[in-house]
Design an enzyme around this catalytic site. Structure first.
Site, short mmCIF file in Angstrom:
data_model
loop_
_atom_site.label_atom_id
_atom_site.label_comp_id
_atom_site.label_asym_id
_atom_site.label_seq_id
_atom_site.Cartn_x
_atom_site.Cartn_y
_atom_site.Cartn_z
N THR A 8 0.91 -1.15 0.05
CA THR A 8 0.13 0.07 0.09
C THR A 8 0.94 1.30 0.02
OG1 THR A 8 -1.87 1.31 1.14
CG2 THR A 8 -0.20 -0.17 2.47
N GLY A 12 -1.51 5.67 6.13
CA GLY A 12 -2.81 5.47 7.10
C GLY A 12 -3.12 4.11 7.30
N LYS A 13 -3.38 3.27 6.14
CA LYS A 13 -3.69 1.99 5.98
C LYS A 13 -2.83 1.18 6.75
CE LYS A 13 -6.22 2.07 1.62
NZ LYS A 13 -6.65 1.44 0.61
N ASP A 77 -8.54 -2.87 -1.04
CA ASP A 77 -9.16 -1.65 -1.77
C ASP A 77 -10.61 -1.36 -1.00
OD1 ASP A 77 -8.63 -0.23 -4.27
OD2 ASP A 77 -10.69 -0.72 -4.68
N PHE A 150 -7.31 9.75 7.96
CA PHE A 150 -7.21 10.14 6.39
C PHE A 150 -8.30 9.96 5.74
CE2 PHE A 150 -6.55 5.52 6.61
CZ PHE A 150 -7.22 5.01 5.59
N ASP A 153 -12.09 10.24 6.77
CA ASP A 153 -12.43 10.04 8.14
C ASP A 153 -12.97 11.47 8.94
OD1 ASP A 153 -11.60 7.57 8.33
OD2 ASP A 153 -9.34 7.84 9.00
N ARG A 181 -12.00 -1.85 7.60
CA ARG A 181 -10.72 -2.15 7.65
C ARG A 181 -10.24 -3.30 8.76
NH1 ARG A 181 -8.65 2.01 6.81
NH2 ARG A 181 -8.67 1.76 4.40
P1 IMP Z 1 -8.31 2.91 -1.61
O1 IMP Z 1 -8.64 2.87 -3.46
O2 IMP Z 1 -8.61 1.73 -1.08
O3 IMP Z 1 -6.96 3.58 -1.54
O4 IMP Z 1 -9.48 4.05 -1.04
C1 IMP Z 1 -10.12 4.92 -2.00
C2 IMP Z 1 -10.28 6.45 -1.09
O5 IMP Z 1 -11.02 6.03 -0.06
C3 IMP Z 1 -9.02 6.88 -0.67
O6 IMP Z 1 -9.19 8.42 -1.02
C4 IMP Z 1 -9.09 6.83 0.62
O7 IMP Z 1 -8.38 8.04 1.22
C5 IMP Z 1 -10.36 6.56 1.02
N1 IMP Z 1 -10.48 5.72 2.19
C6 IMP Z 1 -10.05 4.43 2.17
N2 IMP Z 1 -10.14 3.82 3.32
C7 IMP Z 1 -10.40 5.00 4.55
C8 IMP Z 1 -10.76 4.89 5.58
O8 IMP Z 1 -10.70 4.20 6.47
N3 IMP Z 1 -11.14 6.25 6.07
C9 IMP Z 1 -11.50 7.10 5.22
N4 IMP Z 1 -11.22 7.28 4.19
C10 IMP Z 1 -10.63 5.91 3.48
#
Ligand code: IMP
Length: 197
Positions: A8, A12-13, A77, A150, A153, A181
């Site tokens: 990743t 934050g993840k 994802d 992030f 949130d 998550r």
């Molecule tokens: P990704 O494609 O899984 O990286 O995430 C898609 C979008 O969702 C990205 O802009 C991340 O910042 C947002 N996102 C993913 N997980 C979270 C979370 O746990 N909290 C807030 N935003 C998230």
């Protein structure tokens, strides 16, 4: 201590996974090639599982190219789904956050504010791919609140939040107890644990 690679680019993840797995005796390590997190291509798809499976397929190829196929590796994802805006931002969550941001989402909403987050985690066990899904229901706040976390949130209040705090107002531990998550990764941990890994 067992090690699990996590591919990743989102610190934050990574921090959330480390908070969750550390006490369980697992070290979560950022997966890097030549000292950098490798880029993987996310396909255009309206389905998070399809995206996660495409990412793990590329990640496994990278492991193979490093002669590290016996190691385990995680990708995931995630997306935010807002009931008043069907399928939005959903699989476009990253793009929408970049373009209109949390402010833009707040401007689009009226009274109906229910939403949920989904995570699809895909694990290469060293032999096969396993998929784990986590969901967190909640509401979109009326204002941006909190400095932590992030992405979305600061505007997401999980249903379990008794005092109306957003994820951005919680510690990693608190967020993980309720989050999409956290749920997906606890299911993954239970699988690894049962498997005797
Ligand atoms: P990704 O494609 O899984 O990286 O995430 C898609 C979008 O969702 C990205 O802009 C991340 O910042 C947002 N996102 C993913 N997980 C979270 C979370 O746990 N909290 C807030 N935003 C998230």
């Amino acid at each position: 201590m067992a090690t699990l690679n996590f591919l990743t680019g989102n610190s934050g993840k990574l921090a959330e996974a480390q908070t969750l797995f550390g006490p369980l005796g697992w070290e979560i390590q950022a997966f890097e090639v030549d000292g950098e997190v490798p880029d993987v291509i996310e396909p255009q798809s309206d389905n998070l599982t399809t995206v996660a499976l495409a990412k793990i397929a590329q990640a496994v190829e990278l492991l193979a190219s490093q002669n590290r196929l016996e190691e385990s590796l995680l990708v995931e994802d995630s997306g935010l789904f807002i009931d008043a805006l069907p399928e939005f931002p959903g699989v476009y969550s990253a793009h929408v956050l970049q373009s209109i941001g949390c402010d833009g989402i707040l401007r689009l909403l009226d009274n109906q504010r229910t939403a949920y987050f989904l995570t699809v985690a895909a694990l290469w066990t060293g032999e096969a791919v396993e998929v784990f899904i986590g969901r967190c229901d909640g509401t979109i706040s009326t204002e941006i609140k909190g400095e932590g976390g992030f992405g979305y949130d600061p505007i997401f209040i999980p249903d379990e939040s008794e005092d109306g705090r957003t994820f951005a107002e919680m510690t990693h531990e608190e967020k993980s107890a309720y989050s999409h998550r956290g749920r997906a990764l606890r299911a993954l941990f239970d699988y690894l644990d049962e498997d005797g890994a």
